[in-house]
Structures are given as C-alpha cells and as structure tokens.
Design a protein around this motif. Structure first.
Motif, PDB file in Angstrom:
ATOM      1  N   ARG A  50       0.838  -1.203   0.000  1.00  0.00           N
ATOM      2  CA  ARG A  50       0.000   0.000   0.000  1.00  0.00           C
ATOM      3  C   ARG A  50       0.872   1.251   0.000  1.00  0.00           C
ATOM      4  NH1 ARG A  50      -4.286   1.245   4.732  1.00  0.00           N
ATOM      5  NH2 ARG A  50      -2.391   1.311   5.951  1.00  0.00           N
ATOM      6  N   LEU A 138      -5.175  -0.361  -5.262  1.00  0.00           N
ATOM      7  CA  LEU A 138      -5.290   0.057  -3.871  1.00  0.00           C
ATOM      8  C   LEU A 138      -6.448  -0.658  -3.178  1.00  0.00           C
ATOM      9  CD1 LEU A 138      -3.932   1.886  -1.833  1.00  0.00           C
ATOM     10  CD2 LEU A 138      -5.524   3.688  -2.482  1.00  0.00           C
ATOM     11  N   THR A 141      -5.347  -4.116  -2.516  1.00  0.00           N
ATOM     12  CA  THR A 141      -4.393  -4.133  -1.408  1.00  0.00           C
ATOM     13  C   THR A 141      -5.105  -3.993  -0.072  1.00  0.00           C
ATOM     14  OG1 THR A 141      -2.649  -3.258  -2.816  1.00  0.00           O
ATOM     15  CG2 THR A 141      -2.353  -2.996  -0.442  1.00  0.00           C
ATOM     16  N   GLU A 142      -6.099  -3.113  -0.011  1.00  0.00           N
ATOM     17  CA  GLU A 142      -6.864  -2.958   1.236  1.00  0.00           C
ATOM     18  C   GLU A 142      -7.556  -4.276   1.601  1.00  0.00           C
ATOM     19  OE1 GLU A 142      -6.780  -0.417   3.358  1.00  0.00           O
ATOM     20  OE2 GLU A 142      -5.452   0.691   2.044  1.00  0.00           O
TER      21      GLU A 142
END
Length: 197
Positions: A50, A138, A141-142
């Motif tokens: 991240r 993103l 990734t979260e």
C-alpha cells in the motif's frame, strides 16, 4: 532380574517420558510463535504494498487537482510516518509500539479515504486509465490487508490459547513465551467516515 535393574529401567522410562513431554510441547510452542511471526510479516508485506502504491496515486491525482495541497500534504505526511516504523516481530511484544503501528496505519487509511473523495470531484480523473488501475490496485491491497490481519489474529488466537492452557502455561512461563496482541479496530471505526463534496 535384580531389583536395582528394574528401578533403573523405570527411572529411565520416566526420564524419557519427561524429555518427550518437554521436547514436543516446547517445539509446538516454537511452531505457533513462528506462525504468528510469519502472519505478522505478511501483514507488513501488504502494508508495504500500500505504501508503495501511494506516491503513484498521489501523482496521478495531483495532475488533475493541483489546488488540493492540504490533502496531498496529509497523504505524504502519513506515508512518511509509516516509513519510520519498523515491522519486526518485537513489535508484537511491545503494547505501545503495536498500538503506535495500528494508529499510523489507521491514519494512512483515513487520508487515503480523503484522497479518493477528492477524486470524486474530477470526472476526467475518474475516467483516467492510470487512476482507475491505481484505484483498483489500492482496493485490492486494502482487501489483502484485511485478509492478512484476519489470518494474523487467528494465528495469535491459536498461540495465546495454547500458552494459557494447563500444563502448557507452566512450560510457556518457564521458557518465556508471552501472550501476543491482536489487531483491533481503530477508535471511531464503527462510524462510517463522512465524505463531503
């Protein structure tokens, strides 16, 4: 057989059983502790992913929203704080360091939410392929972070349960195996963030 030989054999059998108990249980504790450390490393790996994506996202948004300097500064500051933290297994044994780690990661999540809200004001940015790809990475990734945090908490639960059960609690105390901390929700996480345009 002589009485002395019988006593010696019984003593040897008891000693072998005691040795087996300590060896097997100590090795089980080492395995569980290493599982916690491995899970922690995976959490750190996803946080690093991240952190690596953030500069690209910020630069893409900057091209469209140059006047959002406050948001960019907050994102850069939060990322810098993350870079100052070391993600080592020792953090797991230090409640203050663990809490600080969670707080910094919560701050970066908050500023990323603000950055994504800024992007909503710029339709041409939302249609930009680079931005869409970064946003997708993103989001992925979260999700990975959430999965790894869950796996970490499961590993900690297994480890903590084992070291608290009798007779393992005595063995854990003798060899210095200590309770590990769980990831917990940040204060205020139960309330959805307000996004204002």
């Amino acid at each position: 057989m002589k009485k002395g030989w019988i006593v010696l054999i019984v003593v040897l059998v008891v000693l072998v059983m005691i040795y087996g108990f300590f060896k097997n249980n100590y090795n089980a504790l080492v395995f569980l502790e290493e599982k916690v450390n491995e899970s922690w490393a995976q959490v750190g790996n996803q946080y690093q992913r991240r952190a690596d994506l953030i500069p690209n996202l910020v630069e893409t948004v900057k091209g469209y929203a140059a006047h959002e300097k406050e948001t960019f500064a907050a994102v850069t500051e939060a990322r810098a704080k993350v870079g100052q933290l070391t993600v080592t297994p020792e953090v797991l044994n230090n409640p203050e360091a663990f809490s600080r780690f969670q707080q910094v990661q919560g701050e970066i999540s908050s500023v990323l939410t603000r950055l994504m809200a800024v992007s909503e004001n710029y339709p041409q940015l939302k249609a930009n392929e680079n931005f869409l790809a970064l946003q997708s990475q993103l989001e992925g990734t979260e999700n990975r972070i959430a999965v790894e945090r869950k796996r970490f908490n499961q590993a900690v639960q297994g480890y903590n349960t084992t070291i608290r059960r009798f007779p393992m609690n005595m063995l854990a105390g003798m060899f210095g195996f200590e309770k590990k901390l769980y990831f917990e929700a940040q204060p205020g996480a139960e309330t959805a963030p307000a996004v204002e345009f």
